[in-house]
Design an enzyme around this catalytic site. Structure first.
Site, short mmCIF file in Angstrom:
data_model
loop_
_atom_site.label_atom_id
_atom_site.label_comp_id
_atom_site.label_asym_id
_atom_site.label_seq_id
_atom_site.Cartn_x
_atom_site.Cartn_y
_atom_site.Cartn_z
N ASP A 16 88.78 18.61 60.63
CA ASP A 16 89.36 17.38 61.21
C ASP A 16 89.12 16.25 60.21
OD1 ASP A 16 89.25 15.99 64.55
OD2 ASP A 16 89.85 15.03 62.68
N ASP A 116 96.23 15.82 61.18
CA ASP A 116 94.95 15.80 60.44
C ASP A 116 93.98 16.87 60.90
OD1 ASP A 116 94.05 14.80 62.88
OD2 ASP A 116 92.58 13.51 61.89
N GLU A 117 94.50 17.95 61.50
CA GLU A 117 93.55 19.00 61.86
C GLU A 117 94.15 20.40 61.76
OE1 GLU A 117 92.65 19.69 66.17
OE2 GLU A 117 93.08 17.55 66.25
P1 TTP Z 1 92.05 11.69 65.45
O1 TTP Z 1 91.61 12.87 64.68
O2 TTP Z 1 91.88 11.72 66.94
O3 TTP Z 1 91.30 10.37 64.97
P2 TTP Z 1 90.91 9.87 63.54
O4 TTP Z 1 91.21 10.87 62.49
O5 TTP Z 1 91.54 8.54 63.34
O6 TTP Z 1 89.36 9.63 63.68
P3 TTP Z 1 88.15 10.67 63.69
O7 TTP Z 1 87.30 10.29 62.52
O8 TTP Z 1 87.47 10.39 65.01
O9 TTP Z 1 88.72 12.04 63.61
O10 TTP Z 1 93.59 11.37 65.15
C1 TTP Z 1 94.19 11.60 63.90
C2 TTP Z 1 95.25 10.54 63.60
O11 TTP Z 1 96.22 10.52 64.63
C3 TTP Z 1 94.67 9.13 63.56
O12 TTP Z 1 94.18 8.76 62.29
C4 TTP Z 1 95.81 8.29 64.03
C5 TTP Z 1 96.61 9.20 64.93
N1 TTP Z 1 96.33 8.85 66.34
C6 TTP Z 1 97.18 7.97 67.00
O13 TTP Z 1 98.16 7.51 66.41
N2 TTP Z 1 96.89 7.63 68.29
C7 TTP Z 1 95.80 8.13 68.96
O14 TTP Z 1 95.55 7.79 70.12
C8 TTP Z 1 94.93 9.05 68.28
C9 TTP Z 1 93.71 9.60 68.98
C10 TTP Z 1 95.24 9.37 66.99
CA CA Z 2 90.56 13.03 62.66
#
Ligand code: TTP
Ligand code: CA
Length: 376
Positions: A16, A116-117
């Site tokens: 992730d 992103d995962e």
């Molecule tokens: P996530 O993996 O949930 O969050 P993140 O990568 O920003 O943070 P973390 O370090 O906790 O993993 O989401 C991945 C991407 O998806 C994030 O950068 C932006 C997008 N996203 C949205 O647009 N809206 C949302 O509500 C979420 C959760 C994510």
């Molecule tokens: Ca993430």
């Protein structure tokens, strides 16, 4: 004996990327590093309407995170030199694409589940050894950092459910391993909303039954859970509470296009008759796009005339989208242009097609884990 058991067991890595959109922005403009960075999904109604798409960890210290209203974020960060940026999807998509290509090379099987995962099945390449899987994980982190200057959090466990929980356990820049004997202590005290597949509604229902942690959940019988949530979700929750999951890592071929086509009640070139038919087809197509968690970058109309000739008209959008309004407007515009430019044409059938599809992320990402398996 132990060696034998381990050879048979699966080893899954979940990757992730950390605060992904905001981290991409920091790399494009390193001078904003160290400041709160907020990537905004502006709705366009007023200059401040919309929500935070994601924020870096400096902003999260002020409780500004995905879903926070932009106006609220501005208030919470008023005393800082926070940087508010609009989303730049093409940037995130291209960084994501390159990282996914790196990941693909490091697993026996690779499955991307969001922008992103991804999951990697490394059972064979690690020969069932956690130490080897950990080396693969560290190596992945090093390569992504070196090539893309992006940090990520990695979870390594015997199944997808635990690997996902493990990657979430230590963030940012973490690497968490959950070996089989550690499962009970790892799950001990886990808040129920952290469990993949537990969305707001399920959480609320569990809270009314005084279930707040995984321990509380694991005390419910399968029958009680099935009565509350139905057979499939009830069974899933019963097994998940014990860290059990058999879902395979699957390299799903993404569809490259999707379309809907319909026959008009009468042959016509009257825009007002064709327009609602096209709109309805577009609405149905958008539902499909949402179900598949995709975005599209290009919209086409397909026109079949009463002489049975087939014509298409296409347009590329400025960015990848999945909203009905943008796609419907584009399809209608193409239809108007087609009618205006072909005075002899009488339409028999009309269709809409979206191409240049990509996997979307978004508000529902966390809840969508196991979405094909867990009915709501
Ligand atoms: P996530 O993996 O949930 O969050 P993140 O990568 O920003 O943070 P973390 O370090 O906790 O993993 O989401 C991945 C991407 O998806 C994030 O950068 C932006 C997008 N996203 C949205 O647009 N809206 C949302 O509500 C979420 C959760 C994510
Ligand atoms: Ca993430």
């Amino acid at each position: 004996m132990v060696g034998k058991r381990r050879l048979a067991q699966r080893l899954i890595i979940h990757v992730d990327l950390d605060y992904f959109y905001a981290q991409c922005e920091e790399n494009v403009n390193p001078s904003i590093r160290g400041k709160p960075v907020i990537v905004c999904a502006y709705s366009g109604r007023t200059s401040e309407s919309g929500v935070v798409s994601t924020s870096n960890y400096e902003a999260r210290k002020y409780d500004v995170k995905a879903g926070t209203a932009i106006a609220t974020a501005k208030r919470l960060l008023a005393s800082t030199d926070a940087i508010f940026l609009p989303m730049n999807r093409p940037l995130y998509d291209s960084v994501s694409g390159r990282i996914m290509n790196i990941l693909r090379d490091h697993g026996d099987v690779f499955e991307q589940t969001g922008v992103d995962e991804a999951y990697l099945d490394v059972s064979e390449s690690s020969k069932g050894e956690y130490s080897t899987a950990k080396r693969i994980g560290s190596n992945i982190k090093e390569i992504i950092l070196r090539q893309e200057q992006i940090t990520c959090s990695i979870g390594i466990a015997p199944n997808k459910l635990l690997a996902k929980l493990a990657s979430d356990h230590t963030k940012p820049n973490g690497l968490t391993v959950v070996e089989p004997e550690q499962i009970p202590s790892f799950l001990n005290g886990l808040e129920i909303r952290k469990m993949p597949g537990v969305g707001k509604k399920v959480e609320e229902k569990l809270h009314t039954s005084k279930v707040k942690t995984n321990d509380d959940l694991s005390r419910l019988s399968p029958i009680a859970l099935q009565e509350m949530f139905g057979r499939k979700l009830g069974t899933y929750l019963f097994l998940a509470a014990r860290g059990e999951d058999n879902e395979p890592v699957q390299d799903k071929e993404l569809p490259t296009q999707m379309s809907r086509i319909g026959t008009l009640k009468e042959d016509t070139r009257d825009y007002d008759i064709i327009r609602p038919v096209l709109s309805e087809l577009t609405r149905s197509l958008i539902e499909k796009i949402h179900d598949e968690r995709m975005n599209c970058k290009s919209v086409s109309i397909i026109v079949i005339l009463n002489n049975l000739t087939i014509h298409t008209r296409s347009r590329t959008l400025e960015s990848s989208v999945k909203d009905l309004r943008t796609i419907d407007d584009c399809a209608q515009q193409l239809l108007r242009e087609f009618i205006a430019s072909t005075p002899e044409a009488v339409l028999r059938r009309i269709g809409v097609k979206v191409t240049r599809l990509s996997k979307s992320s978004g508000q529902t990402d966390i809840e969508s884990f196991f979405s094909t398996k867990v009915p709501r």
